[in-house]
Design a protein around this motif. Sequence first.
Motif, PDB file in Angstrom:
ATOM      1  N   LEU A   7       0.847  -1.189   0.000  1.00 56.56           N
ATOM      2  CA  LEU A   7       0.000   0.000   0.000  1.00 56.56           C
ATOM      3  C   LEU A   7       0.879   1.234   0.000  1.00 56.56           C
ATOM      4  O   LEU A   7       1.797   1.351   0.813  1.00 56.56           O
ATOM      5  CB  LEU A   7      -0.899   0.021   1.246  1.00 56.56           C
ATOM      6  N   ALA A   8       0.597   2.157  -0.908  1.00 61.15           N
ATOM      7  CA  ALA A   8       1.340   3.419  -0.975  1.00 61.15           C
ATOM      8  C   ALA A   8       0.347   4.570  -0.962  1.00 61.15           C
ATOM      9  O   ALA A   8      -0.589   4.607  -1.771  1.00 61.15           O
ATOM     10  CB  ALA A   8       2.198   3.479  -2.235  1.00 61.15           C
ATOM     11  N   ALA A   9       0.553   5.492  -0.025  1.00 59.57           N
ATOM     12  CA  ALA A   9      -0.277   6.692   0.065  1.00 59.57           C
ATOM     13  C   ALA A   9       0.605   7.908  -0.186  1.00 59.57           C
ATOM     14  O   ALA A   9       1.684   8.025   0.387  1.00 59.57           O
ATOM     15  CB  ALA A   9      -0.926   6.797   1.448  1.00 59.57           C
ATOM     16  N   GLN A  10       0.148   8.797  -1.048  1.00 60.10           N
ATOM     17  CA  GLN A  10       0.933   9.967  -1.407  1.00 60.10           C
ATOM     18  C   GLN A  10       0.079  11.222  -1.286  1.00 60.10           C
ATOM     19  O   GLN A  10      -0.914  11.386  -1.989  1.00 60.10           O
ATOM     20  CB  GLN A  10       1.452   9.848  -2.848  1.00 60.10           C
ATOM     21  N   GLY A  11       0.438  12.109  -0.349  1.00 58.31           N
ATOM     22  CA  GLY A  11      -0.200  13.406  -0.238  1.00 58.31           C
ATOM     23  C   GLY A  11      -1.684  13.386   0.075  1.00 58.31           C
ATOM     24  O   GLY A  11      -2.433  14.237  -0.413  1.00 58.31           O
ATOM     25  N   LEU A  12      -2.126  12.441   0.906  1.00 57.79           N
ATOM     26  CA  LEU A  12      -3.551  12.340   1.208  1.00 57.79           C
ATOM     27  C   LEU A  12      -4.043  13.563   1.974  1.00 57.79           C
ATOM     28  O   LEU A  12      -3.431  13.989   2.953  1.00 57.79           O
ATOM     29  CB  LEU A  12      -3.844  11.085   2.032  1.00 57.79           C
ATOM     30  N   LYS A  45      -6.769   9.565  12.558  1.00 60.11           N
ATOM     31  CA  LYS A  45      -6.404   8.164  12.340  1.00 60.11           C
ATOM     32  C   LYS A  45      -7.523   7.370  11.652  1.00 60.11           C
ATOM     33  O   LYS A  45      -7.294   6.693  10.639  1.00 60.11           O
ATOM     34  CB  LYS A  45      -6.038   7.507  13.678  1.00 60.11           C
ATOM     35  N   THR A  46      -8.727   7.449  12.209  1.00 56.28           N
ATOM     36  CA  THR A  46      -9.834   6.695  11.621  1.00 56.28           C
ATOM     37  C   THR A  46     -10.211   7.257  10.255  1.00 56.28           C
ATOM     38  O   THR A  46     -10.587   6.501   9.345  1.00 56.28           O
ATOM     39  CB  THR A  46     -11.043   6.689  12.568  1.00 56.28           C
ATOM     40  N   THR A  47     -10.106   8.569  10.080  1.00 57.20           N
ATOM     41  CA  THR A  47     -10.352   9.157   8.762  1.00 57.20           C
ATOM     42  C   THR A  47      -9.392   8.574   7.731  1.00 57.20           C
ATOM     43  O   THR A  47      -9.779   8.287   6.590  1.00 57.20           O
ATOM     44  CB  THR A  47     -10.207  10.686   8.817  1.00 57.20           C
ATOM     45  N   LEU A  48      -8.141   8.371   8.130  1.00 57.29           N
ATOM     46  CA  LEU A  48      -7.165   7.757   7.226  1.00 57.29           C
ATOM     47  C   LEU A  48      -7.630   6.367   6.806  1.00 57.29           C
ATOM     48  O   LEU A  48      -7.577   6.019   5.615  1.00 57.29           O
ATOM     49  CB  LEU A  48      -5.802   7.689   7.921  1.00 57.29           C
ATOM     50  N   PHE A  49      -8.081   5.566   7.762  1.00 57.71           N
ATOM     51  CA  PHE A  49      -8.606   4.241   7.429  1.00 57.71           C
ATOM     52  C   PHE A  49      -9.803   4.349   6.497  1.00 57.71           C
ATOM     53  O   PHE A  49      -9.938   3.556   5.550  1.00 57.71           O
ATOM     54  CB  PHE A  49      -9.015   3.507   8.710  1.00 57.71           C
ATOM     55  N   ASN A  50     -10.681   5.311   6.761  1.00 55.79           N
ATOM     56  CA  ASN A  50     -11.867   5.470   5.916  1.00 55.79           C
ATOM     57  C   ASN A  50     -11.495   5.804   4.469  1.00 55.79           C
ATOM     58  O   ASN A  50     -12.196   5.418   3.529  1.00 55.79           O
ATOM     59  CB  ASN A  50     -12.770   6.562   6.485  1.00 55.79           C
ATOM     60  N   LEU A  51     -10.396   6.520   4.292  1.00 54.49           N
ATOM     61  CA  LEU A  51      -9.929   6.826   2.935  1.00 54.49           C
ATOM     62  C   LEU A  51      -9.403   5.573   2.250  1.00 54.49           C
ATOM     63  O   LEU A  51      -9.633   5.363   1.046  1.00 54.49           O
ATOM     64  CB  LEU A  51      -8.835   7.898   2.977  1.00 54.49           C
ATOM     65  N   VAL A  52      -8.684   4.740   2.999  1.00 57.69           N
ATOM     66  CA  VAL A  52      -8.122   3.518   2.412  1.00 57.69           C
ATOM     67  C   VAL A  52      -9.224   2.517   2.078  1.00 57.69           C
ATOM     68  O   VAL A  52      -9.209   1.883   1.017  1.00 57.69           O
ATOM     69  CB  VAL A  52      -7.089   2.882   3.368  1.00 57.69           C
ATOM     70  N   SER A  53     -10.199   2.381   2.984  1.00 54.42           N
ATOM     71  CA  SER A  53     -11.265   1.402   2.770  1.00 54.42           C
ATOM     72  C   SER A  53     -12.334   1.893   1.799  1.00 54.42           C
ATOM     73  O   SER A  53     -13.143   1.099   1.308  1.00 54.42           O
ATOM     74  CB  SER A  53     -11.926   1.032   4.102  1.00 54.42           C
ATOM     75  N   GLY A  54     -12.352   3.203   1.543  1.00 55.01           N
ATOM     76  CA  GLY A  54     -13.332   3.759   0.615  1.00 55.01           C
ATOM     77  C   GLY A  54     -14.615   4.210   1.270  1.00 55.01           C
ATOM     78  O   GLY A  54     -15.567   4.580   0.582  1.00 55.01           O
ATOM     79  N   ASP A  55     -14.663   4.227   2.602  1.00 55.70           N
ATOM     80  CA  ASP A  55     -15.859   4.689   3.305  1.00 55.70           C
ATOM     81  C   ASP A  55     -16.110   6.174   3.052  1.00 55.70           C
ATOM     82  O   ASP A  55     -17.262   6.629   3.093  1.00 55.70           O
ATOM     83  CB  ASP A  55     -15.715   4.434   4.803  1.00 55.70           C
ATOM     84  N   ILE A  56     -15.047   6.932   2.841  1.00 58.69           N
ATOM     85  CA  ILE A  56     -15.181   8.338   2.456  1.00 58.69           C
ATOM     86  C   ILE A  56     -14.230   8.614   1.296  1.00 58.69           C
ATOM     87  O   ILE A  56     -13.278   7.855   1.064  1.00 58.69           O
ATOM     88  CB  ILE A  56     -14.897   9.310   3.628  1.00 58.69           C
ATOM     89  N   ARG A  57     -14.478   9.707   0.590  1.00 52.32           N
ATOM     90  CA  ARG A  57     -13.681  10.025  -0.596  1.00 52.32           C
ATOM     91  C   ARG A  57     -12.476  10.878  -0.250  1.00 52.32           C
ATOM     92  O   ARG A  57     -12.519  11.733   0.640  1.00 52.32           O
ATOM     93  CB  ARG A  57     -14.547  10.772  -1.619  1.00 52.32           C
ATOM     94  N   ASP A  59      -9.994  13.898  -0.827  1.00 47.11           N
ATOM     95  CA  ASP A  59     -10.035  15.232  -1.434  1.00 47.11           C
ATOM     96  C   ASP A  59      -8.833  15.461  -2.339  1.00 47.11           C
ATOM     97  O   ASP A  59      -8.933  16.111  -3.378  1.00 47.11           O
ATOM     98  CB  ASP A  59     -10.049  16.318  -0.351  1.00 47.11           C
ATOM     99  N   GLY A  60      -7.687  14.944  -1.899  1.00 49.49           N
ATOM    100  CA  GLY A  60      -6.472  15.098  -2.691  1.00 49.49           C
ATOM    101  C   GLY A  60      -5.475  14.008  -2.351  1.00 49.49           C
ATOM    102  O   GLY A  60      -5.499  13.445  -1.261  1.00 49.49           O
ATOM    103  N   GLY A  61      -4.614  13.683  -3.295  1.00 54.27           N
ATOM    104  CA  GLY A  61      -3.616  12.654  -3.070  1.00 54.27           C
ATOM    105  C   GLY A  61      -3.921  11.369  -3.814  1.00 54.27           C
ATOM    106  O   GLY A  61      -4.899  11.279  -4.573  1.00 54.27           O
ATOM    107  N   GLU A  62      -3.096  10.392  -3.590  1.00 60.47           N
ATOM    108  CA  GLU A  62      -3.181   9.131  -4.337  1.00 60.47           C
ATOM    109  C   GLU A  62      -3.013   7.945  -3.401  1.00 60.47           C
ATOM    110  O   GLU A  62      -2.274   7.997  -2.407  1.00 60.47           O
ATOM    111  CB  GLU A  62      -2.084   9.099  -5.415  1.00 60.47           C
ATOM    112  N   LEU A  63      -3.720   6.856  -3.722  1.00 59.53           N
ATOM    113  CA  LEU A  63      -3.615   5.588  -3.012  1.00 59.53           C
ATOM    114  C   LEU A  63      -3.414   4.482  -4.038  1.00 59.53           C
ATOM    115  O   LEU A  63      -4.192   4.373  -4.995  1.00 59.53           O
ATOM    116  CB  LEU A  63      -4.883   5.303  -2.207  1.00 59.53           C
TER     117      LEU A  63
END
Length: 242
Positions: A7-12, A45-57, A59-63
Amino acid sequence: MANDILLAAQGLTKSFGALRVLHDITFDVRGGEVLGILGPNGAGKTTLFNLVSGDIRVDGGELVFAGDRLVGQPPHRRCQMGIGRTYQIPRPYVGMTTFENLLVAASFGGGKSEAASYARCAEILRHCELADKANRPAGSLTLLDRKRLELARALASGPKLLLLDEIAGGLTDDEGKALVALIRRIRDSGVTIVWIEHVLHALLAVADRIMVLNFGEKIAEGAPDEVINDPEVRRVYMGIET
């Protein structure tokens, strides 16, 4: 995939109205490792998980997961790609048995028929020390067993990456040790783990690396001993001025 970047996250970046919850978060997770995430309440922290799992969209960055872009993929597709998740408060299907809870996860998350999932689900129940409770209603389980079921349901979908969100919260010391032992077995089976946890000793017993968030920004990342002894981490997370 072991030791390669899974998993790579860039500029989330993520905001809710005028409130910026995450800003320019960059990190990666290698196959087979356990990345722990620390931070005070409201750190993102949980918002980060929500971005990875797709629960929320985002705004910027790449996964990127296993070489594929995640941004734009719905949650069910991410689960089918190999991302499993637990939640802070276990919410099993209380009217179903423990075994039926796993069958639902295997069928809808793993994309397999019920008949094809029976043996795998039975194996996971044994692995998670729930075999003797297979036919009990999930709503009758103790908190520890609900946590085990939360893990078991995530595993039933066949994840390559498992996101654990404060799975040890609310447990006694002995129960916490039992859960840590289970998480170690999951790691040893080859599943990559990212684990948010406030129970520090539980996280330190398993994590290979730790990342610390504060007010939506990454303030430290590295080996557990180095991070825990970082003056900024001690100030922000432990309230210790150095």
